[in-house]
Motif scaffolding. Structure first.
Motif, short mmCIF file in Angstrom:
data_model
loop_
_atom_site.label_atom_id
_atom_site.label_comp_id
_atom_site.label_asym_id
_atom_site.label_seq_id
_atom_site.Cartn_x
_atom_site.Cartn_y
_atom_site.Cartn_z
N THR A 175 28.66 31.58 12.52
CA THR A 175 27.65 31.20 11.67
C THR A 175 27.10 30.37 10.81
N LEU A 176 28.86 30.06 10.49
CA LEU A 176 28.00 28.57 9.68
C LEU A 176 28.71 27.19 9.74
N PHE A 177 28.23 27.58 11.40
CA PHE A 177 27.76 26.34 12.34
C PHE A 177 26.19 26.69 12.31
N ASP A 178 26.34 27.34 12.52
CA ASP A 178 24.16 27.49 13.08
C ASP A 178 23.46 27.23 11.50
N GLU A 179 24.32 28.04 10.30
CA GLU A 179 23.97 27.55 8.76
C GLU A 179 23.42 25.55 8.56
N GLU A 206 23.00 17.76 0.63
CA GLU A 206 24.01 17.39 0.83
C GLU A 206 25.04 18.03 0.46
N GLN A 207 24.52 18.38 -0.73
CA GLN A 207 25.40 19.22 -1.60
C GLN A 207 26.25 20.79 -0.82
N GLU A 208 24.56 21.44 -0.12
CA GLU A 208 25.14 22.81 0.41
C GLU A 208 25.74 22.18 1.74
N GLY A 209 25.32 21.41 2.36
CA GLY A 209 25.88 20.69 3.44
C GLY A 209 27.72 20.13 3.73
N ASP A 210 28.62 20.20 2.49
CA ASP A 210 29.35 19.72 1.31
C ASP A 210 29.65 21.34 1.68
N ARG A 211 29.18 22.68 0.96
CA ARG A 211 29.64 23.83 0.99
C ARG A 211 29.36 24.26 2.47
N VAL A 218 30.58 22.53 5.24
CA VAL A 218 32.61 22.22 5.81
C VAL A 218 33.38 22.54 4.46
N HIS A 219 33.40 23.03 3.63
CA HIS A 219 34.31 23.79 3.14
C HIS A 219 34.77 25.05 3.54
N ASP A 220 33.59 25.93 3.77
CA ASP A 220 33.75 27.39 4.58
C ASP A 220 34.03 26.98 5.38
N HIS A 275 35.60 24.71 6.97
CA HIS A 275 37.90 24.18 6.52
C HIS A 275 38.52 25.97 6.52
N HIS A 276 38.02 26.01 5.38
CA HIS A 276 38.88 27.42 4.46
C HIS A 276 38.83 28.72 5.46
N ARG A 277 37.73 29.22 6.78
CA ARG A 277 38.05 29.88 7.69
C ARG A 277 38.34 29.61 8.93
N LEU A 278 38.80 28.80 9.20
CA LEU A 278 40.01 28.14 10.40
C LEU A 278 40.51 28.14 9.63
N ALA A 279 41.72 27.79 8.40
CA ALA A 279 42.70 27.88 7.77
C ALA A 279 42.88 29.11 8.19
N LYS A 280 42.50 30.09 7.46
CA LYS A 280 42.22 31.75 7.04
C LYS A 280 42.68 32.39 7.98
N ARG A 281 42.38 32.42 9.17
CA ARG A 281 42.43 32.70 10.46
C ARG A 281 43.55 32.21 11.45
N GLY A 282 43.50 30.35 11.49
CA GLY A 282 44.84 30.49 12.29
C GLY A 282 43.59 29.54 13.85
N SER A 283 44.85 28.56 13.97
CA SER A 283 44.08 28.18 15.48
C SER A 283 44.14 29.02 16.51
N ARG A 284 45.16 29.74 16.22
CA ARG A 284 46.27 30.41 17.90
C ARG A 284 44.54 32.05 17.60
N ARG A 285 44.02 32.19 16.30
CA ARG A 285 43.67 33.10 16.40
C ARG A 285 41.77 32.84 17.33
N THR A 286 41.41 31.80 17.40
CA THR A 286 40.43 31.22 17.11
C THR A 286 40.35 30.76 18.37
N HIS A 287 38.43 30.85 19.21
CA HIS A 287 38.29 30.56 20.83
C HIS A 287 37.62 29.12 20.79
N LEU A 288 38.36 28.59 19.64
CA LEU A 288 37.26 26.92 19.32
C LEU A 288 38.47 26.36 19.21
N ASP A 289 38.75 25.29 19.09
CA ASP A 289 39.66 24.30 19.47
C ASP A 289 39.73 23.78 17.60
#
Length: 212
Positions: free
Chosen positions: A14-18, A51-56, A58-60, A62-76
């Protein structure tokens, strides 16, 4: 690589869609700004907000990826970072182009810049569609091919625009200013192609994962 026994992360997709919709909005705003400058110079502020929304976003991401961990997502995780960065670059370059118009005291737009902005809009539409497809598990091959075609068109427009600048015999300072603007527009279009390249790699990994 895409990992088996993992499910797509709806929040990440959803974040990528946004992000795709934000990219599309920034490109549309830049096109409108260039087509009616300086009368609609206020649109530059709206691009800053993108541009500010884009930064937000990206932050979200990265935060989501860190929260789930690379072993728990289907994306590299490297693909996630690369895709988020390329999407952010598109909006950053759009904002830079808008800023250059004011910084260089542009009095009227050039047709070549408007044509390049139109290509950027078309690219951004394909980017947004690709990210919706990624979210919904659809084949995005047609969109990626079109992005590559549009990038080639953007290259041709940039070369022609630069050639016109140097044969027109106009003020050298104007040449320098518009060369910078053309280069920034091309960077934005190139960033769209980077998005396509990352998505192509992700698609191949998904296909290979299904056959492993």
């Amino acid at each position: 690589m895409l990992l088996r026994r993992t499910r797509p992360d709806p929040e990440l997709l959803t974040l990528f869609d946004e992000s795709g919709r934000n990219v599309q909005r920034s490109a549309l705003l830049l096109r409108d700004l260039l087509s009616d400058y300086p009368e609609r110079a206020n649109l530059a502020h709206d691009i800053v907000l993108c541009e500010q929304e884009g930064d937000r976003i990206v932050h979200d991401i990265h935060h989501r990826l860190a929260k789930r961990g690379s072993r728990r997502t289907h994306l590299d995780s490297a693909d996630v970072h690369a895709l988020a960065g390329a999407l952010d670059d598109i909006v950053d370059f759009a904002e830079e182009c808008a800023d250059q118009l004011a910084l260089y005291g542009v009095e009227a737009p050039m047709e070549q810049a408007e044509l390049m902005a139109a290509v950027l809009v078309s690219c951004s539409e394909q980017v947004a569609q690709s990210l919706r497809g990624l979210r919904n598990g659809l084949d995005v091959g047609a969109q990626l091919v079109e992005i590559h075609r549009l990038e080639n068109e953007g290259d041709k427009l940039q070369r022609a625009a630069l050639a016109d600048l140097f044969v027109a015999g106009i003020d050298p300072m104007i040449v320098i200013r518009w060369k910078d603007i053309f280069d920034t527009l091309e960077c934005a279009i190139d960033a769209c192609e980077t998005v396509a390249n990352v998505l192509e790699g992700m698609t191949l990994k998904r296909a290979n994962g299904r056959h492993n």
